[in-house]
Design a protein around this motif. Structure first.
Motif, PDB file in Angstrom:
ATOM      1  N   ARG A  38       0.834  -1.217   0.000  1.00 30.94           N
ATOM      2  CA  ARG A  38       0.000   0.000   0.000  1.00 30.94           C
ATOM      3  C   ARG A  38       0.864   1.260   0.000  1.00 30.94           C
ATOM      4  N   ALA A  39       1.967   1.217   0.710  1.00 32.41           N
ATOM      5  CA  ALA A  39       2.870   2.372   0.745  1.00 32.41           C
ATOM      6  C   ALA A  39       3.438   2.650  -0.640  1.00 32.41           C
ATOM      7  N   PHE A  40       3.748   1.595  -1.395  1.00 31.51           N
ATOM      8  CA  PHE A  40       4.196   1.791  -2.771  1.00 31.51           C
ATOM      9  C   PHE A  40       3.093   2.464  -3.583  1.00 31.51           C
ATOM     10  N   ALA A  41       1.861   2.017  -3.405  1.00 26.74           N
ATOM     11  CA  ALA A  41       0.733   2.608  -4.133  1.00 26.74           C
ATOM     12  C   ALA A  41       0.567   4.079  -3.771  1.00 26.74           C
ATOM     13  N   ALA A  42       0.765   4.406  -2.506  1.00 24.06           N
ATOM     14  CA  ALA A  42       0.648   5.800  -2.065  1.00 24.06           C
ATOM     15  C   ALA A  42       1.705   6.684  -2.720  1.00 24.06           C
ATOM     16  N   GLU A  43       2.821   6.083  -3.126  1.00 22.50           N
ATOM     17  CA  GLU A  43       3.882   6.817  -3.821  1.00 22.50           C
ATOM     18  C   GLU A  43       3.637   6.889  -5.323  1.00 22.50           C
ATOM     19  N   GLY A  44       2.508   6.307  -5.782  1.00 23.93           N
ATOM     20  CA  GLY A  44       2.162   6.371  -7.197  1.00 23.93           C
ATOM     21  C   GLY A  44       2.556   5.158  -8.014  1.00 23.93           C
ATOM     22  N   ILE A  45       3.051   4.132  -7.355  1.00 20.89           N
ATOM     23  CA  ILE A  45       3.421   2.906  -8.069  1.00 20.89           C
ATOM     24  C   ILE A  45       2.157   2.080  -8.251  1.00 20.89           C
ATOM     25  N   ALA A  46       1.784   1.873  -9.513  1.00 20.20           N
ATOM     26  CA  ALA A  46       0.519   1.214  -9.807  1.00 20.20           C
ATOM     27  C   ALA A  46       0.666  -0.272 -10.131  1.00 20.20           C
ATOM     28  N   HIS A  47       1.885  -0.729 -10.325  1.00 21.65           N
ATOM     29  CA  HIS A  47       2.088  -2.135 -10.714  1.00 21.65           C
ATOM     30  C   HIS A  47       3.365  -2.647 -10.068  1.00 21.65           C
ATOM     31  N   VAL A  48       3.284  -3.813  -9.434  1.00 20.80           N
ATOM     32  CA  VAL A  48       4.471  -4.451  -8.891  1.00 20.80           C
ATOM     33  C   VAL A  48       4.491  -5.915  -9.312  1.00 20.80           C
ATOM     34  N   GLN A  49       5.678  -6.430  -9.477  1.00 19.91           N
ATOM     35  CA  GLN A  49       5.890  -7.855  -9.731  1.00 19.91           C
ATOM     36  C   GLN A  49       6.530  -8.410  -8.476  1.00 19.91           C
ATOM     37  N   LEU A  50       5.901  -9.405  -7.881  1.00 23.28           N
ATOM     38  CA  LEU A  50       6.445  -9.994  -6.665  1.00 23.28           C
ATOM     39  C   LEU A  50       7.429 -11.099  -7.022  1.00 23.28           C
ATOM     40  N   VAL A  51       8.627 -11.007  -6.468  1.00 25.23           N
ATOM     41  CA  VAL A  51       9.652 -12.037  -6.607  1.00 25.23           C
ATOM     42  C   VAL A  51       9.633 -12.787  -5.275  1.00 25.23           C
ATOM     43  N   VAL A  52       9.048 -13.970  -5.290  1.00 26.75           N
ATOM     44  CA  VAL A  52       8.783 -14.705  -4.057  1.00 26.75           C
ATOM     45  C   VAL A  52       9.968 -15.608  -3.705  1.00 26.75           C
ATOM     46  N   ASP A  53      10.363 -15.563  -2.443  1.00 24.54           N
ATOM     47  CA  ASP A  53      11.463 -16.376  -1.941  1.00 24.54           C
ATOM     48  C   ASP A  53      10.977 -17.126  -0.710  1.00 24.54           C
ATOM     49  N   PRO A  54      10.904 -18.425  -0.720  1.00 23.64           N
ATOM     50  CA  PRO A  54      11.252 -19.330  -1.804  1.00 23.64           C
ATOM     51  C   PRO A  54      10.107 -19.418  -2.818  1.00 23.64           C
ATOM     52  N   ILE A  55      10.439 -19.855  -4.010  1.00 24.33           N
ATOM     53  CA  ILE A  55       9.415 -20.022  -5.046  1.00 24.33           C
ATOM     54  C   ILE A  55       8.888 -21.448  -4.927  1.00 24.33           C
ATOM     55  N   THR A  56       7.840 -21.581  -4.111  1.00 29.08           N
ATOM     56  CA  THR A  56       7.212 -22.880  -3.879  1.00 29.08           C
ATOM     57  C   THR A  56       5.704 -22.683  -3.852  1.00 29.08           C
ATOM     58  N   LEU A  57       4.970 -23.765  -4.027  1.00 24.82           N
ATOM     59  CA  LEU A  57       3.519 -23.685  -3.943  1.00 24.82           C
ATOM     60  C   LEU A  57       3.067 -23.176  -2.571  1.00 24.82           C
ATOM     61  N   PRO A  58       3.650 -23.649  -1.452  1.00 29.40           N
ATOM     62  CA  PRO A  58       3.239 -23.102  -0.153  1.00 29.40           C
ATOM     63  C   PRO A  58       3.476 -21.583  -0.049  1.00 29.40           C
ATOM     64  N   SER A  59       4.536 -21.075  -0.663  1.00 30.82           N
ATOM     65  CA  SER A  59       4.782 -19.626  -0.632  1.00 30.82           C
ATOM     66  C   SER A  59       3.701 -18.873  -1.400  1.00 30.82           C
ATOM     67  N   ILE A  60       3.353 -19.392  -2.565  1.00 33.23           N
ATOM     68  CA  ILE A  60       2.291 -18.759  -3.357  1.00 33.23           C
ATOM     69  C   ILE A  60       0.991 -18.766  -2.552  1.00 33.23           C
ATOM     70  N   GLU A  61       0.695 -19.880  -1.920  1.00 33.96           N
ATOM     71  CA  GLU A  61      -0.517 -19.978  -1.098  1.00 33.96           C
ATOM     72  C   GLU A  61      -0.455 -19.027   0.091  1.00 33.96           C
ATOM     73  N   ALA A  62       0.752 -18.794   0.635  1.00 34.01           N
ATOM     74  CA  ALA A  62       0.918 -17.891   1.779  1.00 34.01           C
ATOM     75  C   ALA A  62       0.633 -16.444   1.400  1.00 34.01           C
TER      76      ALA A  62
END
Length: 73
Positions: A38-62
Motif C-alpha cells: 500500500r505504501a508503494f501505491a501511495a507513492e504512485g506505483i501502480a504495478h508491482v511484480q512480486l519475486v517470491v522467496d522461496p518459489i514454492t507452492l506453499p509460498s504462493i498460497e501464503a
C-alpha cells in the motif's frame, strides 16, 4: 517495479542483477506485507511484480492473505 517478498524458508533470492546495494526484501505478517505494498501505491506505483522467496507452492498460497488484505482496502 519488482519487489522481493521473503516468506518462511526463504534464503535470500537475488532478483535480476546481483548488485550488493539491492533493497532488502519485504517480509513479515500478511498485514505488514500488504501495508508495504500500500505504501508503494501511495507513492504512485501502480504495478508491482512480486519475486517470491522461496518459489514454492506453499509460498504462493501464503500470499493469499496478503491479497485478501489488499482487496479489503
Amino acid at each position: 517495479m519488482a519487489v522481493q517478498v521473503r516468506l518462511p524458508g526463504g534464503r535470500g533470492r537475488v532478483p535480476g542483477e546481483t548488485a550488493h546495494d539491492a533493497e532488502p526484501p519485504v517480509e513479515g505478517s500478511a498485514e505488514e506485507i500488504a501495508a508495504t505494498l500500500r505504501a508503494f501505491a501511495a507513492e504512485g506505483i501502480a504495478h508491482v511484480q512480486l519475486v517470491v522467496d522461496p518459489i514454492t507452492l506453499p509460498s504462493i498460497e501464503a500470499l493469499a492473505p496478503v491479497l485478501e488484505d489488499l482487496d479489503r482496502g
